[in-house]
Structures are given as structure tokens and as C-alpha cells.
Design an enzyme around this catalytic site. Structure first.
Site, PDB file in Angstrom:
ATOM      1  N   ASP A  51       0.837  -1.192   0.000  1.00 31.84           N
ATOM      2  CA  ASP A  51       0.000   0.000   0.000  1.00 31.84           C
ATOM      3  C   ASP A  51       0.876   1.247   0.000  1.00 31.84           C
ATOM      4  O   ASP A  51       2.024   1.223   0.471  1.00 31.84           O
ATOM      5  CB  ASP A  51      -0.881   0.051   1.255  1.00 31.84           C
ATOM      6  CG  ASP A  51      -1.954  -1.021   1.266  1.00 31.84           C
ATOM      7  OD1 ASP A  51      -2.217  -1.620   0.210  1.00 31.84           O
ATOM      8  OD2 ASP A  51      -2.528  -1.254   2.349  1.00 31.84           O
ATOM      9  N   LYS A  52       0.325   2.349  -0.453  1.00 30.86           N
ATOM     10  CA  LYS A  52       1.043   3.624  -0.453  1.00 30.86           C
ATOM     11  C   LYS A  52       1.558   3.976   0.934  1.00 30.86           C
ATOM     12  O   LYS A  52       2.676   4.468   1.091  1.00 30.86           O
ATOM     13  CB  LYS A  52       0.126   4.737  -0.969  1.00 30.86           C
ATOM     14  CG  LYS A  52       0.761   6.115  -1.004  1.00 30.86           C
ATOM     15  CD  LYS A  52      -0.194   7.150  -1.581  1.00 30.86           C
ATOM     16  CE  LYS A  52       0.461   8.527  -1.633  1.00 30.86           C
ATOM     17  NZ  LYS A  52      -0.431   9.546  -2.254  1.00 30.86           N
TER      18      LYS A  52
END
Length: 224
Positions: A51-52
């Protein structure tokens, strides 16, 4: 955006910084494109993603053959992965497992279901770090979107900084891909990379806690 941890002719491992998109977003090159460009690679394949908001180890393949072998390992749950997360709350139990299907929810979030047709599987062990801060050691068997974030929310210990899943505001989302182990062409590889950012990750209490734990492989993990 990233630091190269290891590479050979078949694959490479980088430490992704928190807040970096894996793929290109709104015209801004993501981690994958930046790695390919900066290392001047003709071929590169994304074996898995983070995920970011998540920092830590990411594996990429340099050849189609290596990509096929590594993707098969991830799909079969044969890759050993350990994550570190910090929570402000104590989970319902000190260690356990979270198993269940996942489905999209509101605001780009995901939710855990009671069904187990194709479930996300996550084991965790909780450890006190300092007053109001607990370390969640996480060993996911599968690799579903937002799996760890949803799992920790479900046991009452949302990740600090992860306001999408009920975590208290913080200077970052305290989730980090710490250890990764694979087999490639019959050779065993294992990498570790400590968090580089986050006030709580850099505090002496956290570092002392990690040192006292020793090897995560040797802990008594709940089966998933």
C-alpha cells in the site's frame, strides 16, 4: 522513494519509503517505474505490492522466468513475510489469527466477512513497547488488499495513523514490511529492513523491544 537492498541477474529487493505509490498515479511515476528507470532495466516485473502508506521490503523480478517462479510462490502462500505495526490499543488477545473473506466497503476501504470461501489469513503477536504503544508482529499467509490493516482493526488494535480503519492520528501509518524470505532457482534468500521514518519507530523503546524479541522466525506463531 526507495533504497536498493539486494539484486542479482534475476530479481531485486528494495526498501519502499512510506507515502510512495507503487504504480504511476495522476501522471507521477510510482515506485515500479522509478526503479526501472533509475536502475536502467530493460525488463522488470512486479511480483507483489505494498500500500502507499506502508514502508518496507518489495520484491521485483528482472526476467519472465523468475517472475513466474516467484508469483507462483506468493500465490501458493509459500513466501515468508513478517510485518511490524504499532497500535495505541491492546488487541482482544495477545496472539491469535484472523481468517475471513474480504470485500470492498465505503471510502476505498475493505471489510472482513464471516465467510471463508477465499479467506485472508493473518497471524499476529502483540507486545508492549511503552505506555500507550503496542507492537503488533504480523505474519500474513495471504496477500489481500489492506489485509493487515483490516485484520488488526478486527481485533480492536487499529494501526496508529491509519485513520481509514479507526487508528489514532499520527505522523505516518505505522505499518512496515520488515522481513521477506523466498526460494529462487533452488537458492534460499532472506532479507530484513528496519523502518527508516516515523517518530515511534525511531524511539529507543521500539528498538529495544525489537532487539529483545530476537528472530521472529523463532516465535511461537499461531497457525493460519
Amino acid at each position: 522513494m526507495f533504497d536498493v537492498i539486494w539484486q542479482n541477474a534475476d530479481a531485486l529487493v528494495v526498501h519502499k519509503h512510506a507515502g510512495v505509490d507503487f504504480h504511476t498515479d495522476a501522471g507521477a511515476p510510482g515506485l515500479f517505474q522509478q526503479v526501472k528507470r533509475q536502475l536502467n532495466l530493460a525488463e522488470l516485473y512486479p511480483v507483489h505490492r505494498l500500500d502507499k502508506v506502508t514502508s518496507g521490503l518489495v520484491l521485483m523480478a528482472k526476467t519472465q522466468t523468475a517472475n513466474r517462479e516467484l508469483c507462483q510462490q506468493f500465490a501458493a502462500g509459500e513466501v515468508e513475510k513478517f510485518y511490524l505495526a504499532l497500535s495505541a490499543k491492546k488487541p482482544a488477545k495477545k496472539q491469535g489469527r484472523v481468517v475471513g473473506d474480504m470485500a470492498p466497503a465505503r471510502r476505498s476501504a475493505w471489510k472482513l466477512l464471516r465467510s471463508q470461501e477465499n479467506p485472508a489469513r493473518t497471524a499476529f503477536i502483540s507486545q508492549a513497547v511503552s505506555p500507550g504503544v503496542r507492537l503488533q508482529l504480523v505474519k500474513p499467509k495471504t496477500g489481500k488488499t489492506h489485509q493487515i490493516r483490516v485484520a488488526l482493526k478486527s481485533v480492536g488494535a487499529p494501526i496508529l495513523g491509519d485513520t481509514l480503519y479507526g487508528g489514532a492520528p499520527a505522523d505516518r501509518v505505522y505499518l512496515h514490511a520488515y522481513q521477506l524470505a523466498i526460494v529462487l532457482k533452488g537458492q534460499h534468500y532472506r532479507w530484513q529492513s528496519m523502518p527508516q521514518t516515523g517518530e515511534l519507530f525511531l524511539q529507543a523503546e521500539f528498538l529495544q523491544c525489537m532487539q529483545a524479541l530476537g528472530s521472529l522466525d523463532d516465535l511461537s506463531w499461531p497457525g493460519v
